[in-house]
Design a protein around this motif. Structure first.
Motif, mmCIF file in Angstrom:
data_model
loop_
_atom_site.group_PDB
_atom_site.id
_atom_site.type_symbol
_atom_site.label_atom_id
_atom_site.label_comp_id
_atom_site.label_asym_id
_atom_site.label_seq_id
_atom_site.Cartn_x
_atom_site.Cartn_y
_atom_site.Cartn_z
ATOM 1 N N LYS A 194 2.914 -3.297 -5.463
ATOM 2 C CA LYS A 194 1.731 -4.036 -5.049
ATOM 3 C C LYS A 194 0.710 -3.056 -4.505
ATOM 4 C CE LYS A 194 0.149 -7.869 -2.145
ATOM 5 N NZ LYS A 194 0.545 -8.942 -1.192
ATOM 6 N N HIS A 195 -0.554 -3.232 -4.903
ATOM 7 C CA HIS A 195 -1.592 -2.307 -4.465
ATOM 8 C C HIS A 195 -2.929 -3.030 -4.379
ATOM 9 C CE1 HIS A 195 -3.650 -1.923 -8.399
ATOM 10 N NE2 HIS A 195 -2.441 -2.143 -8.896
ATOM 11 N N ASN A 196 -3.904 -2.359 -3.750
ATOM 12 C CA ASN A 196 -5.255 -2.909 -3.689
ATOM 13 C C ASN A 196 -6.215 -1.993 -4.437
ATOM 14 O OD1 ASN A 196 -6.280 -0.810 -1.839
ATOM 15 N ND2 ASN A 196 -5.036 -1.837 -0.281
ATOM 16 N N TYR A 197 -7.500 -2.284 -4.353
ATOM 17 C CA TYR A 197 -8.509 -1.524 -5.096
ATOM 18 C C TYR A 197 -9.571 -0.951 -4.153
ATOM 19 C CZ TYR A 197 -6.436 -3.782 -9.184
ATOM 20 O OH TYR A 197 -5.562 -4.225 -10.151
ATOM 21 N N ALA A 198 -9.139 -0.515 -2.975
ATOM 22 C CA ALA A 198 -10.076 0.018 -1.989
ATOM 23 C C ALA A 198 -10.828 1.232 -2.540
ATOM 24 C CB ALA A 198 -9.328 0.407 -0.714
ATOM 25 N N THR A 199 -12.103 1.337 -2.161
ATOM 26 C CA THR A 199 -12.923 2.484 -2.576
ATOM 27 C C THR A 199 -13.385 3.314 -1.392
ATOM 28 O OG1 THR A 199 -14.915 1.093 -2.542
ATOM 29 C CG2 THR A 199 -13.748 1.300 -4.642
ATOM 30 N N GLU A 200 -13.370 2.715 -0.189
ATOM 31 C CA GLU A 200 -13.825 3.426 0.992
ATOM 32 C C GLU A 200 -12.649 4.080 1.714
ATOM 33 O OE1 GLU A 200 -15.949 0.742 3.473
ATOM 34 O OE2 GLU A 200 -17.462 0.264 1.972
ATOM 35 N N ASN A 201 -12.855 5.297 2.225
ATOM 36 C CA ASN A 201 -11.865 6.015 3.031
ATOM 37 C C ASN A 201 -10.537 6.207 2.302
ATOM 38 O OD1 ASN A 201 -13.711 6.010 5.268
ATOM 39 N ND2 ASN A 201 -13.069 3.901 5.697
ATOM 40 N N VAL A 202 -10.596 6.414 0.997
ATOM 41 C CA VAL A 202 -9.395 6.650 0.195
ATOM 42 C C VAL A 202 -9.478 8.046 -0.410
ATOM 43 C CG1 VAL A 202 -8.045 5.927 -1.803
ATOM 44 C CG2 VAL A 202 -9.106 4.206 -0.330
ATOM 45 N N THR A 203 -8.480 8.888 -0.090
ATOM 46 C CA THR A 203 -8.494 10.257 -0.614
ATOM 47 C C THR A 203 -7.527 10.447 -1.770
ATOM 48 O OG1 THR A 203 -6.844 10.935 1.037
ATOM 49 C CG2 THR A 203 -9.178 11.192 1.621
ATOM 50 N N LYS A 204 -6.492 9.567 -1.863
ATOM 51 C CA LYS A 204 -5.551 9.641 -2.980
ATOM 52 C C LYS A 204 -5.049 8.246 -3.314
ATOM 53 C CE LYS A 204 -2.040 11.260 0.289
ATOM 54 N NZ LYS A 204 -1.070 12.319 0.587
ATOM 55 N N ALA A 205 -4.616 8.086 -4.570
ATOM 56 C CA ALA A 205 -4.262 6.758 -5.084
ATOM 57 C C ALA A 205 -3.152 6.097 -4.277
ATOM 58 C CB ALA A 205 -3.858 6.860 -6.551
ATOM 59 N N GLY A 206 -2.208 6.900 -3.756
ATOM 60 C CA GLY A 206 -1.077 6.340 -3.024
ATOM 61 C C GLY A 206 -1.481 5.564 -1.786
ATOM 62 N N GLU A 207 -2.686 5.799 -1.264
ATOM 63 C CA GLU A 207 -3.147 5.092 -0.075
ATOM 64 C C GLU A 207 -3.486 3.633 -0.367
ATOM 65 O OE1 GLU A 207 -6.364 7.368 1.457
ATOM 66 O OE2 GLU A 207 -5.122 9.091 1.999
ATOM 67 N N ARG A 208 -3.591 3.278 -1.630
ATOM 68 C CA ARG A 208 -3.870 1.880 -1.997
ATOM 69 C C ARG A 208 -2.592 1.051 -2.155
ATOM 70 N NH1 ARG A 208 -7.255 4.811 -5.685
ATOM 71 N NH2 ARG A 208 -9.465 4.687 -5.114
ATOM 72 N N VAL A 209 -1.436 1.693 -2.147
ATOM 73 C CA VAL A 209 -0.173 0.995 -2.411
ATOM 74 C C VAL A 209 0.319 0.284 -1.155
ATOM 75 C CG1 VAL A 209 2.226 1.245 -3.121
ATOM 76 C CG2 VAL A 209 0.440 2.623 -4.219
ATOM 77 N N ASP A 210 0.642 -0.997 -1.278
ATOM 78 C CA ASP A 210 1.227 -1.758 -0.177
ATOM 79 C C ASP A 210 2.743 -1.562 -0.114
ATOM 80 O OD1 ASP A 210 -1.273 -2.638 0.335
ATOM 81 O OD2 ASP A 210 -0.878 -4.765 0.058
ATOM 82 N N ALA A 232 21.706 -5.954 -5.424
ATOM 83 C CA ALA A 232 21.145 -4.916 -4.564
ATOM 84 C C ALA A 232 19.626 -5.039 -4.591
ATOM 85 C CB ALA A 232 21.576 -3.529 -5.020
ATOM 86 N N ASP A 233 18.996 -4.915 -3.415
ATOM 87 C CA ASP A 233 17.545 -5.013 -3.298
ATOM 88 C C ASP A 233 17.033 -3.886 -2.407
ATOM 89 O OD1 ASP A 233 16.908 -8.045 -4.250
ATOM 90 O OD2 ASP A 233 18.757 -7.990 -3.093
ATOM 91 N N PHE A 234 15.792 -3.460 -2.662
ATOM 92 C CA PHE A 234 15.143 -2.541 -1.736
ATOM 93 C C PHE A 234 13.652 -2.827 -1.691
ATOM 94 C CE2 PHE A 234 14.242 -0.273 -5.667
ATOM 95 C CZ PHE A 234 12.974 0.235 -5.458
ATOM 96 N N THR A 235 13.046 -2.562 -0.547
ATOM 97 C CA THR A 235 11.591 -2.656 -0.385
ATOM 98 C C THR A 235 11.147 -1.489 0.477
ATOM 99 O OG1 THR A 235 11.596 -5.080 -0.509
ATOM 100 C CG2 THR A 235 9.657 -4.032 0.471
ATOM 101 N N VAL A 236 10.140 -0.768 0.009
ATOM 102 C CA VAL A 236 9.541 0.323 0.777
ATOM 103 C C VAL A 236 8.078 -0.029 1.012
ATOM 104 C CG1 VAL A 236 8.978 2.772 0.853
ATOM 105 C CG2 VAL A 236 11.104 2.016 -0.236
ATOM 106 N N ASN A 237 7.704 -0.217 2.278
ATOM 107 C CA ASN A 237 6.316 -0.478 2.642
ATOM 108 C C ASN A 237 5.619 0.869 2.812
ATOM 109 O OD1 ASN A 237 6.558 -3.346 2.746
ATOM 110 N ND2 ASN A 237 7.688 -3.108 4.654
ATOM 111 N N VAL A 238 4.715 1.195 1.915
ATOM 112 C CA VAL A 238 4.237 2.564 1.756
ATOM 113 C C VAL A 238 3.287 3.008 2.855
ATOM 114 C CG1 VAL A 238 3.028 4.150 0.210
ATOM 115 C CG2 VAL A 238 4.580 2.433 -0.736
ATOM 116 N N ASN A 239 2.247 2.244 3.129
ATOM 117 C CA ASN A 239 1.207 2.713 4.044
ATOM 118 C C ASN A 239 1.180 2.020 5.396
ATOM 119 O OD1 ASN A 239 -0.316 4.796 2.554
ATOM 120 N ND2 ASN A 239 -0.591 3.153 1.066
ATOM 121 N N ALA A 240 1.905 0.919 5.533
ATOM 122 C CA ALA A 240 1.957 0.219 6.819
ATOM 123 C C ALA A 240 3.188 -0.679 6.822
ATOM 124 C CB ALA A 240 0.692 -0.604 7.037
#
Length: 447
Positions: A194-210, A232-240
């Motif tokens: 899951k990701h968003n499409y932010a354009t402000e204050n983003v230096t690399k693509a990985g910062e958009r990933v939830d 088996a399940d896993f979830t990694v919350n990338v930026n928060a």
């Protein structure tokens, strides 16, 4: 409820026309809680609404909606309770092309935000698409959803930050068919991002990933009278960190027990969960199951990292007799919860446990071929063990449900149950409250 039935009748008359198939369903769930102090008695309409689905024959086009209100507490209901839970959708299934099946779907969910009694229109539209290809007993596919809000979230000037997409790659086998080897069945696997499409204050693509999450499931039944399920399940919350949510552990949901239900609100960095279930059916009418599980998740702050583990097993027995009309069920859950804290001047371990015992008896009495009444009795005892001090919770629930099907097209279901609760208050174990829960469901289908 009269308004619901009236709306149901109206929808039936509008959409039950030649050239379509579908259904319309009216539902109502209520919950009243009675305590010793009459001033604390509450009544809540948990859900009330109408749901419909219509398919236009030989076109691939279908549409529908769910028009509902939730959590209408007597004397405290707000406009948002009436307006914020409905949705309408339309779906188009494209013609199959060289074995590839696909569809697109659009959903609109209006929201009304309470701002000092000034209700402003907000919420979202969602565009969904899926393409899949079946090879032998396996289906491979890609599913994507994009959520487009109608307005910016608070203190946000970047619309792309509020636009969310999820993409899932999956494979699943045809139900009850062997995969690769004899006895290996019901194979499922997927990875989702899951990701968003932010354009402000983003230096690399990985910062958009939830988040990134994955799931694997399978079953094996080549041993006589024994079935083995694994997951088996896993979830990694990338930026928060995000809320843990109602993670299912074996046959056990966190929200099912108020002792540990608050865990679902934990903000976690990641979680991974492993479940297994062994079911034995070698005795006629009897089913025995054992379901071990373990889950690990981490929460972190500026100076503290906390590792949490939930582990245990559930034991279930079900026996059917009297031509399968009487069902007797026994359940037991043994679980542990461990917390390891590491940080500045902090390093300790906390342990607690949960023991849950349950029993249920249900009898399906067929008054006629069209009418069935099912009385049942349920008892559940939960024990929270913390610092060697058990805290018991006891719930006794008599229930009666009924189903009436006068025609193949019309089904009416209803139930009434009264959970009576006891728990430890201070140093005393005593009665706390009685609830009255009712539900009514009316469904009409046409072909």
């Amino acid at each position: 409820m009269k308004k619901t039935l009236l709306l149901t009748s109206l929808v039936i008359s509008m959409v039950a026309i030649a050239g379509t198939t579908g259904s319309v369903e009216g539902y109502n769930e209520n919950e009243a809680t009675f305590v010793k102090n009459p001033a604390s008695t509450t009544f809540v309409a948990k859900k009330i609404g109408v749901k419909t689905e219509v398919k236009v024959n030989e076109t691939g086009f279908s549409f529908g909606g769910d028009f509902k209100a939730e959590d209408l507490e007597l004397g405290k209901a707000k406009k948002a309770n009436y307006l914020n839970h409905s949705s309408v959708w339309a779906k188009y299934e494209l013609p199959e092309l060289k074995g590839v099946k696909s569809y697109v779907k659009a959903t609109v969910e209006p929201k009304f935000v309470d701002e000092s009694d000034n209700y402003k229109f907000g919420g979202s539209a969602e565009i969904e698409g899926q393409a899949s290809y079946k090879y032998d007993v396996l289906t491979f596919g890609l599913k994507s959803k994009t959520n487009l809000p109608f307005k910016l979230s608070e203190n946000n000037t970047d619309y792309g930050k509020d636009v969310k997409s999820t993409h899932k790659v999956f494979v699943e086998s045809e139900k009850d068919k062997d995969v690769f080897v004899k006895g290996l069945k019901d194979v499922k696997a997927n990875v989702e991002i899951k990701h968003n499409y932010a354009t402000e204050n983003v230096t690399k693509a990985g910062e958009r990933v939830d988040y990134v999450k994955g799931n694997v499931e399978l079953a094996y039944d080549s041993i006589k009278d024994l079935k083995i399920d694994g997951k088996a399940d896993f979830t990694v919350n990338v930026n928060a960190p995000k809320e843990l949510g109602n993670t299912k552990l074996g046959d056990y949901n966190l929200e099912d027990h108020e002792l540990v239900g608050t865990l679902s609100k934990e903000l976690v960095d990641f979680v991974h969960t492993y479940n297994a279930k062994l079911t034995y059916t070698g005795v006629k009418g009897l089913s025995l199951a054992v379901a071990p599980f373990v889950s690990h998740y981490r929460t972190s702050g500026i100076r503290l990292v906390v590792n949490n583990a939930i582990y245990g097993t559930s034991l279930n027995a079900e026996y059917k007799t009297l031509n399968d009309q009487l069902t007797l069920t026994g359940k037991a859950l043994l679980a542990g919860y461990s917390v390891l804290k590491n940080g500045t001047n902090v390093a300790n371990v906390e342990n607690s446990g949960v023991v849950s015992l349950g029993a249920n008896a249900k009898y399906d009495y067929k008054v006629s071929d069209k009418f069935t009444v099912s009385p049942e009795a349920d008892a559940k005892l939960d024990l929270l063990i913390y610092d060697q001090q058990p805290a018991p919770f006891l719930t006794l629930t008599p229930k009666v449900s009924a189903e009436y099907k006068p025609t193949d097209a019309l089904t009416l279901k209803g139930s009434v149950e009264t959970p009576v609760k006891f728990k430890t208050v201070g140093a005393e174990f005593k009665y706390t409250d009685t609830q009255l829960k009712t539900s009514l469901n009316l469904k009409y289908e046409w072909k």
